[in-house]
Design a protein around this motif. Structure first.
Motif, short mmCIF file in Angstrom:
data_model
loop_
_atom_site.label_atom_id
_atom_site.label_comp_id
_atom_site.label_asym_id
_atom_site.label_seq_id
_atom_site.Cartn_x
_atom_site.Cartn_y
_atom_site.Cartn_z
N LEU A 57 0.72 -1.23 -0.07
CA LEU A 57 0.13 0.04 -0.07
C LEU A 57 0.84 1.25 -0.05
CD1 LEU A 57 -2.93 -1.03 2.42
CD2 LEU A 57 -3.02 -0.52 0.05
N TYR A 58 1.90 1.11 0.77
CA TYR A 58 2.96 2.43 0.85
C TYR A 58 3.68 2.58 -0.57
CZ TYR A 58 1.86 3.78 5.72
OH TYR A 58 1.09 4.14 6.99
N ARG A 59 3.93 1.33 -1.00
CA ARG A 59 4.56 1.55 -2.32
C ARG A 59 3.67 2.22 -3.40
NH1 ARG A 59 7.14 -3.45 -4.85
NH2 ARG A 59 7.15 -1.90 -6.44
N LYS A 60 2.46 1.69 -3.57
CA LYS A 60 1.65 2.34 -4.47
C LYS A 60 1.02 3.83 -3.88
CE LYS A 60 -1.21 -1.84 -5.29
NZ LYS A 60 -2.65 -2.56 -5.24
N ALA A 61 1.47 4.27 -2.70
CA ALA A 61 1.07 5.46 -2.35
C ALA A 61 2.21 6.45 -2.74
CB ALA A 61 0.95 5.68 -0.66
#
Length: 354
Positions: A57-61
């Motif tokens: 999720l943080y990578r997508k963010a």
């Protein structure tokens, strides 16, 4: 007798307890939830699965943050270009007004001479010397008039072109703003989802989750170093590289905030771009543009100050500081920190001052 009485009482108590628990089992009452452990989390997932989900999720963010920063940078460039075009339009109008004024002055001069051009007046003068001088003046005047009219025509065409360009730039700016808004919405959604998952964990689970993050990073780093990918970990930095490293390491402990470029907080590319700005070498704002526009070098040849680009989408960047380590701004909820250079998937390395 006392001992027999005590033993008899103990047996009676055990039997009573057994009877009390039997109905609960018969009614299939829910068993007590197990205490939080290092291997389980809400939803039946292991903490390792939760760690990977949060990381994704943080990578997508991070990727969305890069899109936001790039759109913002482009909008700023287009705003500057629009300002330049607006100034050109203003200058062009002033030039046209000046040329019209000069053409009008010539017409008024001819009117004051009785409607006769200067050449005709000189022919009628009867003075051969004055006549030859006048011929040259007439030719020069004609050429000047033609040049002035040509310049006026070109200025008008340029003005029309500038106006069209200005209109197109306005459209690009508006499109960029919409792109920024969409990117920002995606960023907020991804970060909110990750924070929600973390908030559902118990205190002990969050502590264990952080340990798992460190363990995963350490395992990847050790594997990377053992592979021989980096042949020399203490290569000498350039003067600019030293200045950039000094800036980046001085930011350790400051929080990650997406879109931030300091001085109190940074995102990953905000940190690296500001570090090289402090070294008097401006570089692109986003990690994707840093990867696209800066010179690439082999991993085994990198030196302190070089930038390591991570993940296949170039969504993260850290600054190599030597010793096999980087300084980077990891993600929301974390601070600028040192880390192993091989603790994440390396896409490649770029050198700002090559």
């Amino acid at each position: 007798m006392n001992r027999r009485h005590c033993a008899s009482a103990a047996i009676t108590l055990v039997c009573a307890l057994a009877l009390l628990t039997a109905p609960a089992q018969a009614l299939a009452a829910p068993a007590p939830e197990p205490a939080p452990s290092s291997s389980s989390a809400p939803g039946g997932k292991s903490l390792e699965e939760v760690r990977q989900e949060i990381d994704t999720l943080y990578r997508k963010a991070g990727a969305a943050t890069d899109a936001y920063n790039l759109a913002k940078e482009e909008a700023e460039k287009q705003s500057k270009e629009l300002a330049r075009l607006t100034e050109a339009i203003t200058d062009g109008r002033a030039r046209i007004a000046d040329l019209k004024s000069r053409a009008g002055a010539q017409a008024r001069e001819q009117y004051r001479n009785g409607g006769l051009p200067l050449g005709a007046q000189l022919v009628l003068s009867g003075d051969p010397g004055l006549f030859m001088d006048g011929v040259n003046q007439v030719r020069q005047g004609q050429q000047a008039t033609k040049g002035m009219l040509s310049e006026l025509e070109q200025a008008q065409e340029d003005l029309e072109t500038y106006t069209k360009d200005a209109s197109l730039n306005w459209e690009k700016i508006e499109a960029g703003r919409l792109k920024q808004a969409k990117a920002k919405k995606r960023i907020n959604a991804q970060i909110a989802a990750a924070k929600k998952i973390e908030a559902q964990l118990e205190k002990e689970e969050r502590a264990r989750l952080l340990e798992l993050e460190k363990e995963a990073a350490s395992t990847a780093q050790n594997a990377w170093l053992s592979s021989g990918a980096l042949k020399e970990i203490d290569r000498e930095a350039s003067a600019g590289g030293k200045a950039a490293v000094a800036f980046a390491t001085a930011q350790i402990g400051k929080p990650y905030v997406w879109g931030a470029e300091g001085p109190d907080s940074y995102d990953c590319s905000g940190l690296t771009s500001q570090a090289w700005a402090a070294a008097k070498r401006p570089i692109p704002r986003t990690s994707q543009e840093q990867w696209r526009r800066l010179p690439h070098i082999a991993v085994q040849d990198m030196r302190p100050g070089d930038l390591i680009i991570y993940h296949s989408d170039a969504s993260h960047v850290g600054m190599y500081v030597g010793g096999g380590s980087i300084v980077h701004a990891p993600r929301p909820g974390r601070n600028v920190t040192p880390a192993g250079a091989g603790s994440m998937e390396i896409l490649g390395v770029v050198r700002p001052d090559r």
